[in-house]
Scaffold this motif. Structure first.
Motif, PDB file in Angstrom:
ATOM      1  N   PHE A  38       5.206  57.325  45.402  1.00 57.48           N
ATOM      2  CA  PHE A  38       5.895  58.213  46.339  1.00 57.48           C
ATOM      3  C   PHE A  38       5.547  57.873  47.789  1.00 57.48           C
ATOM      4  CE2 PHE A  38       6.063  62.329  48.677  1.00 57.48           C
ATOM      5  CZ  PHE A  38       7.430  62.498  48.623  1.00 57.48           C
ATOM      6  N   LEU A  66       8.020  56.564  50.769  1.00 56.20           N
ATOM      7  CA  LEU A  66       8.110  57.184  52.097  1.00 56.20           C
ATOM      8  C   LEU A  66       7.871  56.159  53.192  1.00 56.20           C
ATOM      9  CD1 LEU A  66       6.331  60.673  51.891  1.00 56.20           C
ATOM     10  CD2 LEU A  66       8.761  60.129  51.798  1.00 56.20           C
ATOM     11  N   SER A  88       8.304  52.955  53.028  1.00 57.49           N
ATOM     12  CA  SER A  88       9.423  52.012  53.093  1.00 57.49           C
ATOM     13  C   SER A  88      10.625  52.638  53.804  1.00 57.49           C
ATOM     14  CB  SER A  88       9.819  51.560  51.693  1.00 57.49           C
ATOM     15  OG  SER A  88      10.558  52.563  51.040  1.00 57.49           O
ATOM     16  N   TYR A 110      19.931  58.236  58.022  1.00 55.51           N
ATOM     17  CA  TYR A 110      20.330  59.174  56.961  1.00 55.51           C
ATOM     18  C   TYR A 110      20.945  58.455  55.763  1.00 55.51           C
ATOM     19  CZ  TYR A 110      22.973  62.931  54.734  1.00 55.51           C
ATOM     20  OH  TYR A 110      23.506  63.814  53.830  1.00 55.51           O
ATOM     21  N   ALA A 157      18.383  56.494  53.720  1.00 56.95           N
ATOM     22  CA  ALA A 157      17.475  57.392  52.995  1.00 56.95           C
ATOM     23  C   ALA A 157      18.171  57.952  51.754  1.00 56.95           C
ATOM     24  CB  ALA A 157      17.014  58.527  53.912  1.00 56.95           C
ATOM     25  N   ARG A 158      19.439  58.366  51.924  1.00 56.30           N
ATOM     26  CA  ARG A 158      20.228  58.859  50.781  1.00 56.30           C
ATOM     27  C   ARG A 158      20.384  57.787  49.710  1.00 56.30           C
ATOM     28  NH1 ARG A 158      23.979  63.582  51.334  1.00 56.30           N
ATOM     29  NH2 ARG A 158      24.989  62.828  49.463  1.00 56.30           N
ATOM     30  N   VAL A 191      17.142  57.196  47.684  1.00 55.93           N
ATOM     31  CA  VAL A 191      16.844  58.232  46.681  1.00 55.93           C
ATOM     32  C   VAL A 191      17.854  58.162  45.534  1.00 55.93           C
ATOM     33  CG1 VAL A 191      16.692  60.731  46.294  1.00 55.93           C
ATOM     34  CG2 VAL A 191      15.709  59.728  48.352  1.00 55.93           C
ATOM     35  N   LEU A 211      11.064  59.622  41.140  1.00 53.34           N
ATOM     36  CA  LEU A 211      10.910  60.801  42.002  1.00 53.34           C
ATOM     37  C   LEU A 211      10.884  62.079  41.179  1.00 53.34           C
ATOM     38  CD1 LEU A 211      13.101  60.470  45.228  1.00 53.34           C
ATOM     39  CD2 LEU A 211      10.710  61.165  45.081  1.00 53.34           C
ATOM     40  N   ALA A 226      18.005  68.501  43.860  1.00 52.63           N
ATOM     41  CA  ALA A 226      18.390  67.737  45.052  1.00 52.63           C
ATOM     42  C   ALA A 226      18.467  66.243  44.734  1.00 52.63           C
ATOM     43  CB  ALA A 226      17.400  67.999  46.181  1.00 52.63           C
ATOM     44  N   VAL A 227      17.472  65.740  43.998  1.00 57.10           N
ATOM     45  CA  VAL A 227      17.465  64.307  43.648  1.00 57.10           C
ATOM     46  C   VAL A 227      18.657  63.981  42.750  1.00 57.10           C
ATOM     47  CG1 VAL A 227      16.208  62.479  42.446  1.00 57.10           C
ATOM     48  CG2 VAL A 227      14.968  64.070  43.915  1.00 57.10           C
ATOM     49  N   ARG A 260      21.487  65.532  42.586  1.00 62.07           N
ATOM     50  CA  ARG A 260      22.703  65.627  43.373  1.00 62.07           C
ATOM     51  C   ARG A 260      22.938  64.337  44.157  1.00 62.07           C
ATOM     52  NH1 ARG A 260      24.103  69.699  48.117  1.00 62.07           N
ATOM     53  NH2 ARG A 260      26.361  69.535  47.981  1.00 62.07           N
ATOM     54  N   LEU A 261      21.826  63.799  44.727  1.00 66.00           N
ATOM     55  CA  LEU A 261      21.942  62.535  45.460  1.00 66.00           C
ATOM     56  C   LEU A 261      22.258  61.386  44.509  1.00 66.00           C
ATOM     57  CD1 LEU A 261      18.895  63.068  47.810  1.00 66.00           C
ATOM     58  CD2 LEU A 261      21.243  62.739  48.563  1.00 66.00           C
TER      59      LEU A 261
END
Lengths: 130, 131
Positions: free
Chosen positions: A44, A48, A50, A56, A59-60, A63, A72, A122-123, A125-126
């Motif tokens: 983890f 972070l 990396s 944005y 990052a999306r 993940v 994750l 959230a993960v 969903r991404l």
């Protein structure tokens, strides 16, 4: 112990009189999640680092990658489980008023469970592109 | 049962301060800090999933002096809990119980956590810093 009742097995007398807690289960799960987190926490932090300075979209995208999403989710579940177990022991050790102790234990469990659900959601969903 | 309330061990007032008690207390303290840190991780992931505006909020918070302080503290708490956790797992299998080993390993947790924190932040800034 006077087990004079001819109809009841000795086990009936023993049941419910042993440890009021759940034996070694708490200890063992705390260790299992600890060993998992030794690896997953390093992963983890590496993720972070990396992503330091990433925008944005990247990052999306990071993940959402299946490899990252799966690890994750594993990290989040192990972390909130381990955290709940640890907070439980802290409360058992330091909060002695029964009502307050039960309230604290409920809050810790609900918050850790909800945070785990929310972050896994959230993960997902991404990762699943909603 | 005697009615007098006797002090129960461990009572911190009677012991000279030593590395063993510090590492134990700090392990618990960092554990509690990391639970709150975990809530921030959950909040950040929810922000990332919910949109660019929410994420911009997270990055501007993370880049502020207070955010950096929190992130730096979180890194150290994690580094310490991680290292000292290894020590606890080794003790669980019966290793490191002589007083000399115990004291030495305690210092490894303390100094090692500072070194790990420094390594992580050197890596963060060589990767481009906080957004």
């Amino acid at each position: 112990m006077n087990n004079i009742d001819p109809l009841r097995a000795p086990l009936k007398n023993a049941r419910g009189l042993g440890s009021a807690k759940d034996g070694t289960r708490h200890f063992i799960i705390q260790r299992i999640t600890a060993v998992a987190l030794l690896v997953l926490a390093v992963y983890f932090v590496a993720l972070l680092v990396s992503l330091a300075g990433a925008d944005y979209a990247s990052a999306r995208a990071a993940v959402a990658r299946p490899f990252n999403a799966i690890l994750l989710i594993a990290f989040l579940i192990a972390m909130f489980w381990h955290g709940q177990l640890g907070m439980q022991v802290v409360i058992e050790d330091y909060v002695h008023a029964p009502g307050l102790a039960i309230t604290c234990q409920l809050i810790v469990r609900f918050v850790c469970f909800l945070a785990a659900l929310a972050s896994v959601f959230a993960v997902l969903r991404l990762a699943l592109g909603a | 049962m005697p009615s007098t309330a006797r002090p129960l061990s461990p009572h911190l007032q009677v012991y000279r301060r030593q590395i063993q008690m510090v590492t134990s207390i700090v392990h618990r303290a960092t554990g509690i800090i990391l639970v709150f840190g975990g809530l921030l991780v959950a909040a950040a992931l929810l922000a990332l999933a919910s949109g660019a505006d929410a994420w911009a909020c997270v990055t501007s918070l993370a880049g502020s002096w207070f955010g950096l302080l929190v992130l730096f503290g979180w890194t150290w708490a994690l580094a310490y809990h991680w290292l000292n956790g290894i020590r606890h797992l080794l003790q669980d299998v019966g290793w490191g119980y002589s007083i000399a080993q115990f004291v030495r390993n305690g210092w490894i947790s303390v100094i090692g956590s500072l070194i790990l924190t420094a390594i992580v932040w050197v890596a963060v800034y060589s990767c481009g810093g906080i957004a």
